[in-house]
Write an enzyme that holds these catalytic residues in place. Structure first.
Site, PDB file in Angstrom:
ATOM      1  N   SER A   1       0.854  -1.185   0.000  1.00  0.00           N
ATOM      2  CA  SER A   1       0.000   0.000   0.000  1.00  0.00           C
ATOM      3  C   SER A   1       0.887   1.232   0.000  1.00  0.00           C
ATOM      4  CB  SER A   1      -0.890   0.010   1.253  1.00  0.00           C
ATOM      5  OG  SER A   1      -1.563   1.245   1.393  1.00  0.00           O
TER       6      SER A   1
ATOM      7  N   TYR B   1      -2.364  -0.973  10.518  1.00  0.00           N
ATOM      8  CA  TYR B   1      -2.342  -1.348   9.099  1.00  0.00           C
ATOM      9  C   TYR B   1      -1.058  -0.881   8.431  1.00  0.00           C
ATOM     10  CZ  TYR B   1      -3.659  -1.155   4.129  1.00  0.00           C
ATOM     11  OH  TYR B   1      -3.696  -1.279   2.752  1.00  0.00           O
TER      12      TYR B   1
ATOM     13  N   LYS C   1       2.142  -2.833   6.604  1.00  0.00           N
ATOM     14  CA  LYS C   1       2.439  -2.619   5.189  1.00  0.00           C
ATOM     15  C   LYS C   1       3.875  -2.128   4.992  1.00  0.00           C
ATOM     16  CE  LYS C   1      -1.431  -3.862   3.226  1.00  0.00           C
ATOM     17  NZ  LYS C   1      -1.491  -5.008   2.300  1.00  0.00           N
TER      18      LYS C   1
END
Length: 298
Positions: A146, A159, A163
């Site tokens: 991402s 998150y 990533k």
């Protein structure tokens, strides 16, 4: 990889969103597809769509957070087709409450995000790449990371941290295969906003990793803004086409938008200049990733 027709692709998180779009695009290019997802019915739905187009495919229920399940996925793919040429480590989750501050983020969010978003990639590499090397054939590995793995802010920390780790793991994979002069390419996909169901990830969270009652929920105002942003984001099919072209051209970094370039550049320059960074808010970053605000889209 220059030849896709007749080759085999394994795609995780392929029951919906970008994974399903990759399955359709690589299937249209003549590949046989192993459709993997934690939701078996969703994976079977993707298989049915592929079959209607004449694409050979089958579904495997897989929780990429569990090493044994990824090993079973590899076993199923090799038992059926005898080889795997393309591995798309695509499965991912976003815990709810993206705008919580780091000290307010439940420990369960850290565990769940790391197990899926980072260790899911590690499990895929661990169980597939040695077999792909043993084949001695041309191949490719795609990691769906991402832009959140390339920038920093106060929000979406569980998150984003996972990533960032997935980016580092994939760069190590690329470097290692290059040192070995292996015929396996690597692509690091770092999407911006994409119109998928990833913000409905809570539907697949294990019960033992649900946060406690004290966890602050997402505010209705922020949720409404996020919902609107994602409705106007680019389509998974657009991303799948970029991934296909990256595999064919052996392109490593793939960013689906230029909207985060300034933030990536500013963070890197702050490191090199040994100065304190000035991070924009998560919401302001994602608001830049809209068709009207982008200078260009690869």
């Amino acid at each position: 990889m220059k030849i896709l027709d007749g080759r085999v692709a394994v795609i995780t998180g392929a029951g919906s969103g970008m994974g399903a779009a990759m399955a359709r695009r690589f299937g249209a290019a003549g590949m046989k597809i192993v459709v993997s997802d934690i939701d078996l019915s969703a994976a079977q739905s993707t298989v049915a769509t592929l079959a209607a187009k004449g694409v050979e495919a089958f579904a495997v229920k897989t929780d990429v957070a569990e090493s044994d399940q990824v090993r079973a996925l590899a076993d199923a793919a090799y038992e059926c087709y005898g080889a795997v040429h393309l591995l798309c480590n695509n499965a991912g989750v976003v815990p709810a409450g993206r705008h919580r501050l780091v000290w307010e983020t439940p420990l369960e969010d850290w565990t769940w995000s790391n197990k899926v978003n980072c260790m899911g990639v590690v499990h895929g590499i661990h169980h597939f790449v040695p077999r792909m090397l043993a084949q001695g054939e041309e191949g490719h590995v795609v990691t769906t990371a991402s832009v959140a793995g390339l920038v920093s802010s106060a929000g979406s920390v569980a998150y984003s941290a996972a990533k960032h780790a997935a980016v580092r793991v994939t760069e190590a994979l690329y470097a290692g295969l290059l040192e070995r002069q292996a015929p396996i390419g690597v692509t690091l996909l770092c999407p911006g906003l994409v119109n998928t169901r990833i913000y409905e990830s809570e539907r697949s969270r294990p019960a033992e990793l649900l946060p406690g009652a004290g966890a602050a929920p997402e505010s209705p105002e922020l949720q409404a803004v996020a919902d609107q942003l994602y409705r106007s984001a680019i389509s998974p099919d657009d991303v799948a086409e970029q991934v296909l072209q990256a595999v064919l051209s052996n392109q490593f970094y793939v960013l689906t938008t230029s909207a985060f370039d300034d933030a990536i550049r500013d963070r890197t320059q702050a490191v090199l200049e040994r100065r304190n960074p000035a991070f924009a808010s998560l919401l302001s970053l994602v608001q830049r990733d809209q068709p009207s605000s982008q200078k260009e889209r690869p």
